[in-house]
Design a protein around this motif. Structure first.
Motif: not given
Ligand code: F0G
Length: 351
Positions: A83, A87, A185, A188-190
């Motif tokens: 999902a 990115n 940022p 989903n906090a991974g």
């Molecule tokens: N910045 C960008 C450009 C992202 O694509 C994401 C997450 C985050 C920050 C946040 O990172 O989820 O680890 O806290 N993108 C995910 C995606 C959800 O599906 O591409 P996170």
């Protein structure tokens, strides 16, 4: 000198893959840790940007995806699924193509930036647009991976987190220490989970003596970690972090609590201000979600929570070209101007 081998082979003892596995890499990692003079002056700190848009598919997701796809290929299954707000799907599509695996992506309809969709399309992913948000897509992807022979490559897959730790290693390797504060940022906090694991691992092994305070920033319309409960209908211009129920909730809480960190909500207006500032003053073009770390940094300066003189790293997570529409839609003071070929100097007020 040897070419950069990608993160698995750069950190072989820290990022395990199955023995004998064929490593699937696009040369991810080793991204710039760029001094940010304008932000340093504004904040009275030593600010660096970890420019993750410099990864092969233009975001930090490649660090986890090289590991996830390497494992998926080694497992013998022929397909991966994820999902995504964009990115992850772009990255999964590219690494799956490289590995010869089928890739399926579930994305929220109408809510992913054009560049990301273009990537998934050209890499040949099966793209399913879901009438719902990211949280709905993740639930569907998880269900599918339980019921069918397909590997889930979202960051709920722990090997993704293992790969994303490499960004923290690289920062420490360059600075010779961990920063005092790390701004991210959070969607989903991974990623915040992975950075904290990486810093903790380096400190635990004595590679560095300190760990940073983790400052996590969410868009105001999608700030479940700030409010302490899921958000049913998340909304923000920063579509990458338009997430109401982060899968790595516990990991994010642990990072914040163990590091004396904080979570804070940032309005779309402030995100876009930082987005423009990065482009105009630092020469760094990021996608809107990425500017949330910098907007957050500025918010903590304004309210006095950022100690002067700190060494700060802000991760800017994705490239600005991912989302050209936001760059052009009403966010520029300078509109492209049609000119007569003889009138260029006049149009520019050059004398
Ligand atoms: N910045 C960008 C450009 C992202 O694509 C994401 C997450 C985050 C920050 C946040 O990172 O989820 O680890 O806290 N993108 C995910 C995606 C959800 O599906 O591409 P996170």
């Amino acid at each position: 000198p040897q070419p950069w081998p990608g993160i698995i082979q750069a950190y072989p003892d820290r990022i395990p893959v199955p023995s004998g596995a064929k490593v699937i890499t696009l040369g991810e990692g080793n991204t710039p840790l760029l001094p940010a003079p304008h932000l340093s002056e504004l904040t009275g700190c030593e600010v660096h940007l970890k420019v993750e848009g410099a990864n092969p598919t233009g975001s930090f997701k490649d660090r986890g995806m090289t590991v996830a796809i390497t494992h998926a290929l080694a497992s013998g299954l022929k397909a991966v699924i994820c999902a995504s707000t964009g990115n992850t799907s772009a990255s999964a599509a590219a690494y799956a193509a490289r590995a010869g695996l089928t890739c399926a992506v579930l994305v929220p309809q109408g809510k992913i930036a054009m560049g990301k969709l273009a990537q998934a399309v050209l890499h040949g992913a099966r793209i399913l647009q879901v009438d719902g948000n990211f949280d709905d897509c993740l639930e569907l992807a998880q269900k599918t991976a339980i019921d069918y022979p397909v590997t889930l490559v979202n960051s709920v897959n722990p090997v993704r987190i293992a790969g994303q730790k490499s960004a923290a290693f690289e920062i420490c390797d360059v600075l010779g220490r961990a920063p005092d504060i790390h701004c991210l940022p959070v969607g989903n906090a991974g990623n915040i989970t992975a950075y904290w694991a990486g810093y903790s691992e380096y400190a635990g092994d004595g590679v560095v003596k300190n760990t940073p305070r983790m400052f996590g920033f969410q868009a105001a319309g999608a700030a479940p970690l700030v409010h302490g409960e899921p958000v049913a209908d998340p909304d923000t211009i920063a579509t990458a972090i338009r997430i109401g129920s982060p899968a790595s909730w516990d990991g994010a809480m642990k990072a914040k609590n163990a590091s004396a960190g904080l979570f804070e909500a940032i309005t779309d207006e402030k995100i876009l201000e930082a987005y423009r500032l990065l482009a105009r003053k630092e020469g760094v073009f990021v996608e809107p979600a990425s500017a949330t770390s910098v907007a957050g940094l500025l918010a903590t300066v304004a309210d006095g929570r950022l100690p002067k003189g700190s060494t700060v790293v802000c991760t800017v997570t994705g490239h600005g070209l991912k989302d050209p529409a936001t760059a052009l839609e009403g966010n520029v003071e300078v509109e492209p101007l049609a000119v007569d070929p003889t009138a260029v100097a006049t149009a520019l007020d050059l004398r």
